[in-house]
Design an enzyme around this catalytic site. Structure first.
Site, PDB file in Angstrom:
ATOM      1  N   LYS A 198     -12.562 -17.112 115.531  1.00  0.00           N
ATOM      2  CA  LYS A 198     -13.264 -18.404 115.536  1.00  0.00           C
ATOM      3  C   LYS A 198     -13.122 -19.110 116.875  1.00  0.00           C
ATOM      4  O   LYS A 198     -14.100 -19.596 117.428  1.00  0.00           O
ATOM      5  CB  LYS A 198     -12.715 -19.349 114.440  1.00  0.00           C
ATOM      6  N   ARG A 245      -1.989 -12.013 120.098  1.00  0.00           N
ATOM      7  CA  ARG A 245      -2.442 -13.271 120.706  1.00  0.00           C
ATOM      8  C   ARG A 245      -1.350 -13.915 121.554  1.00  0.00           C
ATOM      9  O   ARG A 245      -0.191 -13.932 121.171  1.00  0.00           O
ATOM     10  CB  ARG A 245      -2.847 -14.273 119.617  1.00  0.00           C
TER      11      ARG A 245
HETATM   12  P1  AMP Z   1      -5.306 -22.774 113.770  1.00  0.00           P
HETATM   13  O1  AMP Z   1      -5.032 -22.886 115.226  1.00  0.00           O
HETATM   14  O2  AMP Z   1      -6.680 -23.227 113.380  1.00  0.00           O
HETATM   15  O3  AMP Z   1      -4.973 -21.414 113.212  1.00  0.00           O
HETATM   16  O4  AMP Z   1      -4.313 -23.804 113.043  1.00  0.00           O
HETATM   17  C1  AMP Z   1      -2.914 -23.651 113.140  1.00  0.00           C
HETATM   18  C2  AMP Z   1      -2.231 -24.414 112.015  1.00  0.00           C
HETATM   19  O5  AMP Z   1      -2.529 -25.809 112.130  1.00  0.00           O
HETATM   20  C3  AMP Z   1      -2.658 -24.028 110.603  1.00  0.00           C
HETATM   21  O6  AMP Z   1      -1.989 -22.891 110.109  1.00  0.00           O
HETATM   22  C4  AMP Z   1      -2.302 -25.301 109.847  1.00  0.00           C
HETATM   23  O7  AMP Z   1      -0.916 -25.377 109.630  1.00  0.00           O
HETATM   24  C5  AMP Z   1      -2.689 -26.384 110.835  1.00  0.00           C
HETATM   25  N1  AMP Z   1      -4.103 -26.794 110.673  1.00  0.00           N
HETATM   26  C6  AMP Z   1      -5.119 -26.632 111.578  1.00  0.00           C
HETATM   27  N2  AMP Z   1      -6.271 -27.116 111.100  1.00  0.00           N
HETATM   28  C7  AMP Z   1      -5.989 -27.593 109.856  1.00  0.00           C
HETATM   29  C8  AMP Z   1      -6.770 -28.198 108.835  1.00  0.00           C
HETATM   30  N3  AMP Z   1      -8.097 -28.411 108.987  1.00  0.00           N
HETATM   31  N4  AMP Z   1      -6.140 -28.554 107.679  1.00  0.00           N
HETATM   32  C9  AMP Z   1      -4.815 -28.367 107.506  1.00  0.00           C
HETATM   33  N5  AMP Z   1      -4.022 -27.791 108.422  1.00  0.00           N
HETATM   34  C10 AMP Z   1      -4.598 -27.400 109.590  1.00  0.00           C
END
Ligand code: AMP
Length: 205
Positions: free
Chosen positions: A13, A122
């Site tokens: 993404k 990553r």
């Molecule tokens: P990502 O970088 O999108 O994989 O997000 C890393 C972490 O941030 C996730 O595993 C969640 O713990 C938190 N996080 C990011 N976006 C959200 C969201 N929309 N809702 C809840 N937690 C989030």
């Protein structure tokens, strides 16, 4: 243009969002990047989120919604925006409906067995937050010069929990957006440029 990129962790993404946001001149809004910036700066929000993120759990909906509401008021969102990693729960998607209309939801599909190997390679920049993959970028430092590191939540045990959390809490959004007639699924198990072309084809429709 107002878009959502949906998909499990490791689907690509973020990589695809950077390309599409640049091409269509819209803001790239990654709630994960925003939370990591808060963590780097040691803010109260960053401190609250750290434990949950490091365990692969979701940050509470009200915290995320507060962040998103103020982010989309910013000048760079005038032309539109692309949500990467938001919404992640049905409650977030329902709340978003009251905040903004969405034009399309792109669901990036990758077989589960590919996700763990993708995520384990990553690497992130400790300074600017840029992301790389060890298979295509062997340098220990970011292009900005700062050191690269592996995200705590990209370690295998946490990744397994993130995938469980995705299945339980985020995957139901596929059906949610199918019912709204907004969902377009693209095959994310391909070269970066091939996936990019597939997403562009959906956006040109
Ligand atoms: P990502 O970088 O999108 O994989 O997000 C890393 C972490 O941030 C996730 O595993 C969640 O713990 C938190 N996080 C990011 N976006 C959200 C969201 N929309 N809702 C809840 N937690 C989030």
């Amino acid at each position: 243009m107002k878009l959502i990129f949906l998909g499990p962790p490791g689907a690509g993404k973020g990589t695809q969002a950077v390309k599409i946001a640049k091409r269509f001149q819209i803001a790239h809004i990654s709630t994960g990047d925003m939370l990591r910036a808060e963590m780097r700066e040691g803010t109260p929000l960053g401190k609250e989120a750290k434990g949950l993120i490091d365990r692969g759990e979701l940050v509470p909906d009200d915290v995320i919604l507060g962040m998103v509401k103020s982010r989309i008021q910013k000048e760079d969102c005038k032309n539109g925006f692309l949500f990467d990693g938001f919404p992640r729960t049905i409650a977030q998607a329902e709340a978003l409906e009251a905040i903004s209309a969405i034009d399309r939801v792109i669901n990036i599909e990758v077989p589960t067995e590919r996700l763990i190997s993708r995520i384990s390679g990553r690497r992130m920049c400790a300074s600017c937050g840029a992301g790389y993959h060890a298979s295509t970028y062997a340098d220990a430092n970011c292009k900005c010069g700062a050191a690269l590191y592996q995200r705590e939540d990209d370690k295998e045990e946490t990744v397994r929990n993130r995938l469980v959390v995705y299945e339980r809490q985020t995957k139901p959004l596929i059906d949610f957006y199918v019912k709204k007639g907004l969902l377009h699924t693209v095959n994310g198990n391909a070269e970066i440029d091939t996936v990019d072309a597939a997403i562009r084809a959906v956006l040109m429709k």
